[in-house]
Enzyme design. Sequence first.
Site, PDB file in Angstrom:
ATOM      1  N   LYS A   1      -0.865  -1.695  -4.020  1.00 30.41           N
ATOM      2  CA  LYS A   1      -2.043  -0.390  -4.465  1.00 30.41           C
ATOM      3  C   LYS A   1      -1.293   1.069  -4.787  1.00 30.41           C
ATOM      4  O   LYS A   1      -0.390   1.309  -3.461  1.00 30.41           O
ATOM      5  CB  LYS A   1      -2.882  -0.177  -3.815  1.00 30.41           C
TER       6      LYS A   1
ATOM      7  N   TYR B   1       0.934  -1.078  -0.133  1.00 31.58           N
ATOM      8  CA  TYR B   1       0.034   0.600   0.011  1.00 31.58           C
ATOM      9  C   TYR B   1       0.600   0.970  -0.173  1.00 31.58           C
ATOM     10  O   TYR B   1       1.853   1.725   0.706  1.00 31.58           O
ATOM     11  CB  TYR B   1      -0.904  -0.115   1.688  1.00 31.58           C
TER      12      TYR B   1
END
Length: 299
Positions: free
Chosen positions: A166, A138
Amino acid sequence: MDMPAKTDFEGIWLPMVTPMRGGYVDLDAARALARYYRNAGISGLVLFGSTGEGNLLSLPEKISMIEAIASDPHALPLVFGAGGVDTRGVATAIRRLDKYAPAGYLVPPPYYLGPSQTGILWHYRQIAWATERPIILYNIPKRTGVTMTVETMETLALLPNFTAVKECNPSVLAALNTRGKLDALCGEDLALLDHWLAGGRGAIPAAAHLYPERYVEVMQLAREGHVDAARELFEPLRGLIRLLFSEPNPAPLKRALSMQGLIADELRMPMTPASRELSSRLQRAMSAVQGSPNRLQTA
């Protein structure tokens, strides 16, 4: 536990909100939302991320929501958000959740601390010892306070757990897509179309809570090379996407979903509901999307 097959995070993985009512997680609404998004063509759900108010939920609350959604025999695959400042605490929580056999975990670097790249690598390696499930990195600095370099992410990609990241920075997304060492999942909703057109395979877009079928259509058209048709479908969504992030996420999103009758407009403090003024703007933007043509209408 046997080593699971490498998960393909292709398609749209929705970072689902956590419905609440009267201070408690609304499990009935969570089950209904999960069914709705499955029927809309969403590939999987990401629970307990920032959009899901994950840091405000206790572990028993998370387990109750997992069990409620997974009770559907046709349930979508689930990714669990697992973040925190203390690496050991995150690893312990993951060990508790592992028995629910998620498709993977979405794990940010420790926020607030601002660790070095060496510290980030240590954190993720410890998490990898806690589970054999896939781990999605992330890399959203405005949430974590630290930026992972491409080199750090690709170093982690050498380990079997780390399959995707992500990422919200369009230039980093493009670099990752070009280099091909780690699947780049688009987390910047306004960049979705460009991501699909550039060959991106997966995304985790919060805005796809609203009109999810249209997001799925945009993805399919872009992949099939129908550039103009994909742009025509995506353009009406841009104004709505901007509004959904004009106040702290997920307040505008929960307001819009409540306007559609899908959930109650309730967040857990210190997160507060969207402003009254935003409601009328959301209504106009939603009406504009509903009034614009889509492929189903024009086919």
